[in-house]
Enzyme design. Structure first.
Site, PDB file in Angstrom:
ATOM      1  N   ASP A   1       0.825  -1.203   0.000  1.00  0.00           N
ATOM      2  CA  ASP A   1       0.000   0.000   0.000  1.00  0.00           C
ATOM      3  C   ASP A   1       0.866   1.263   0.000  1.00  0.00           C
ATOM      4  O   ASP A   1       1.962   1.263   0.547  1.00  0.00           O
ATOM      5  CB  ASP A   1      -0.890  -0.040   1.251  1.00  0.00           C
ATOM      6  CG  ASP A   1      -2.119   0.829   1.107  1.00  0.00           C
ATOM      7  OD1 ASP A   1      -2.323   1.422   0.035  1.00  0.00           O
ATOM      8  OD2 ASP A   1      -2.880   0.928   2.090  1.00  0.00           O
TER       9      ASP A   1
ATOM     10  N   HIS B   1       2.731   3.489  -8.924  1.00  0.00           N
ATOM     11  CA  HIS B   1       2.582   2.054  -9.210  1.00  0.00           C
ATOM     12  C   HIS B   1       3.823   1.516  -9.940  1.00  0.00           C
ATOM     13  O   HIS B   1       4.272   0.405  -9.710  1.00  0.00           O
ATOM     14  CB  HIS B   1       1.337   1.800 -10.069  1.00  0.00           C
ATOM     15  CG  HIS B   1       0.049   2.099  -9.353  1.00  0.00           C
ATOM     16  ND1 HIS B   1      -0.178   1.702  -8.057  1.00  0.00           N
ATOM     17  CD2 HIS B   1      -1.070   2.767  -9.742  1.00  0.00           C
ATOM     18  CE1 HIS B   1      -1.390   2.103  -7.685  1.00  0.00           C
ATOM     19  NE2 HIS B   1      -1.943   2.761  -8.688  1.00  0.00           N
TER      20      HIS B   1
ATOM     21  N   LEU C   1      10.489 -20.896  -4.213  1.00  0.00           N
ATOM     22  CA  LEU C   1       9.460 -19.996  -3.663  1.00  0.00           C
ATOM     23  C   LEU C   1       8.114 -20.158  -4.378  1.00  0.00           C
ATOM     24  O   LEU C   1       8.045 -20.190  -5.606  1.00  0.00           O
ATOM     25  CB  LEU C   1       9.931 -18.543  -3.842  1.00  0.00           C
ATOM     26  CG  LEU C   1       8.935 -17.452  -3.431  1.00  0.00           C
ATOM     27  CD1 LEU C   1       8.849 -17.331  -1.923  1.00  0.00           C
ATOM     28  CD2 LEU C   1       9.303 -16.105  -4.043  1.00  0.00           C
TER      29      LEU C   1
HETATM   30  C1  FPP Z   1      -1.981   0.242  -3.366  1.00  0.00           C
HETATM   31  O1  FPP Z   1      -1.489   1.548  -3.390  1.00  0.00           O
HETATM   32  C2  FPP Z   1      -1.441  -0.509  -4.477  1.00  0.00           C
HETATM   33  C3  FPP Z   1      -2.186  -1.068  -5.468  1.00  0.00           C
HETATM   34  C4  FPP Z   1      -3.644  -0.944  -5.557  1.00  0.00           C
HETATM   35  C5  FPP Z   1      -1.547  -1.799  -6.554  1.00  0.00           C
HETATM   36  C6  FPP Z   1      -0.304  -2.560  -6.194  1.00  0.00           C
HETATM   37  C7  FPP Z   1       0.524  -2.606  -7.387  1.00  0.00           C
HETATM   38  C8  FPP Z   1       1.867  -2.614  -7.426  1.00  0.00           C
HETATM   39  C9  FPP Z   1       2.717  -2.679  -6.239  1.00  0.00           C
HETATM   40  C10 FPP Z   1       2.564  -2.542  -8.719  1.00  0.00           C
HETATM   41  C11 FPP Z   1       2.898  -3.888  -9.249  1.00  0.00           C
HETATM   42  C12 FPP Z   1       1.689  -4.431  -9.825  1.00  0.00           C
HETATM   43  C13 FPP Z   1       1.601  -5.406 -10.688  1.00  0.00           C
HETATM   44  C14 FPP Z   1       0.239  -5.640 -11.193  1.00  0.00           C
HETATM   45  C15 FPP Z   1       2.728  -6.234 -11.160  1.00  0.00           C
HETATM   46  P1  FPP Z   1      -2.523   2.742  -3.533  1.00  0.00           P
HETATM   47  O2  FPP Z   1      -2.633   3.115  -4.954  1.00  0.00           O
HETATM   48  O3  FPP Z   1      -3.818   2.359  -2.894  1.00  0.00           O
HETATM   49  O4  FPP Z   1      -1.805   3.850  -2.735  1.00  0.00           O
HETATM   50  P2  FPP Z   1      -2.494   5.022  -1.895  1.00  0.00           P
HETATM   51  O5  FPP Z   1      -3.238   4.349  -0.767  1.00  0.00           O
HETATM   52  O6  FPP Z   1      -1.317   5.813  -1.440  1.00  0.00           O
HETATM   53  O7  FPP Z   1      -3.385   5.766  -2.843  1.00  0.00           O
END
Ligand code: FPP
Length: 241
Positions: free
Chosen positions: A15, A32, A126
């Site tokens: 997150d 992201h 893994l």
């Molecule tokens: C949460 O951060 C993250 C996600 C919803 C997506 C997680 C994705 C990645 C770590 C990138 C790699 C992904 C793939 C598909 C290979 P948020 O956007 O909710 O952050 P915020 O709470 O700060 O808005």
């Protein structure tokens, strides 16, 4: 790396990508992108250090409701990830798994996911479980439906339903219970992630935003986990004896 990782199943809620980008005056999607790099590093680190299983929340069933451009960016990132990391996953003996409703993933990406699962099914390193279009409640709901169908058809009797029957019908039955759940960015929620397998997990929350999460931060979580006494409902004395 701290000791005792061979039998651990670690789950991560990655997150804080959006906030990481906002802090830098960048569009959310670049958060992201940075998060994708972190993910790659953590997977390599987990594989090299013989972690048994790593479950990562890459895209929730609810994430489909995000702005269209963000969803499509994340799908492209996933596509790119699979292409770029294919050989690293196979070379590192990683068994790639997906949990979630893959039918909702765009066809081209879905096909490569399925091919990667198939290509790595005999790997013994893994277990990398990527939760995509995933909801813990839906997983349990689907499981209940599958079991109900078996009861309906006479294949299974109600009295024979056990915890093992449930595990048998969850996504990827070979995945063990989760030992440690890590969530970055300061939020302290489970957010519908792997509800069944999180039953006795130790929870670790850190304020670090996901793109800033390094292998040192991962080590900190493991060191903290190693200090916890897991009682599984028993008393301290019973655990020590
Ligand atoms: C949460 O951060 C993250 C996600 C919803 C997506 C997680 C994705 C990645 C770590 C990138 C790699 C992904 C793939 C598909 C290979 P948020 O956007 O909710 O952050 P915020 O709470 O700060 O808005």
């Amino acid at each position: 790396m701290p000791e005792g990782l061979e039998n651990l199943h670690v789950a991560i809620i990655m997150d804080g990508n959006g906030r990481w980008a906002k802090k830098r005056g960048m569009p959310r999607v670049l958060g992201h992108k940075a998060g994708g790099k972190t993910l790659k590093n953590i997977i390599t680190y987990a594989a090299e250090n013989y972690l048994k299983a790593l479950s990562i929340f890459a895209f929730s069933a609810e994430n489909w409701l995000r702005p269209k451009e963000e969803v499509s960016f994340l799908m492209d990132l996933l596509d790119e990830y699979i292409i770029n990391e294919w050989s690293s996953i196979t070379d590192n003996n990683i068994k790639f798994l997906v949990s979630g409703n893959v039918n909702l993933i765009p066809e081209k990406t879905r096909n490569s996911l399925l091919k990667l699962i198939d290509d790595t099914k005999n790997n013994t390193g893994l277990m990398l479980n990527m939760a995509l279009s995933y909801s813990g409640q839906e997983e349990i709901l689907e499981c209940v439906k599958k079991i109900a169908h078996k009861v309906n058809s006479g294949e299974l009797s109600v009295d024979d339903i056990s915890k093992e029957t449930i595990i048998e019908h969850l996504y990827n039955k070979e995945l063990p219970e989760i030992d440690l759940l890590i969530r970055t960015s300061g939020e302290q929620r489970i957010s519908n992630f792997m509800l069944w397998r999180l039953s006795y997990a130790e929870l670790y929350f850190t304020d670090v935003l996901w793109p800033d999460f390094t292998s040192d931060e991962f080590n900190k979580a493991i060191i903290e986990y190693n200090k916890r006494v897991r009682r599984f409902g028993k008393t301290d004395e019973q655990i020590k004896s």
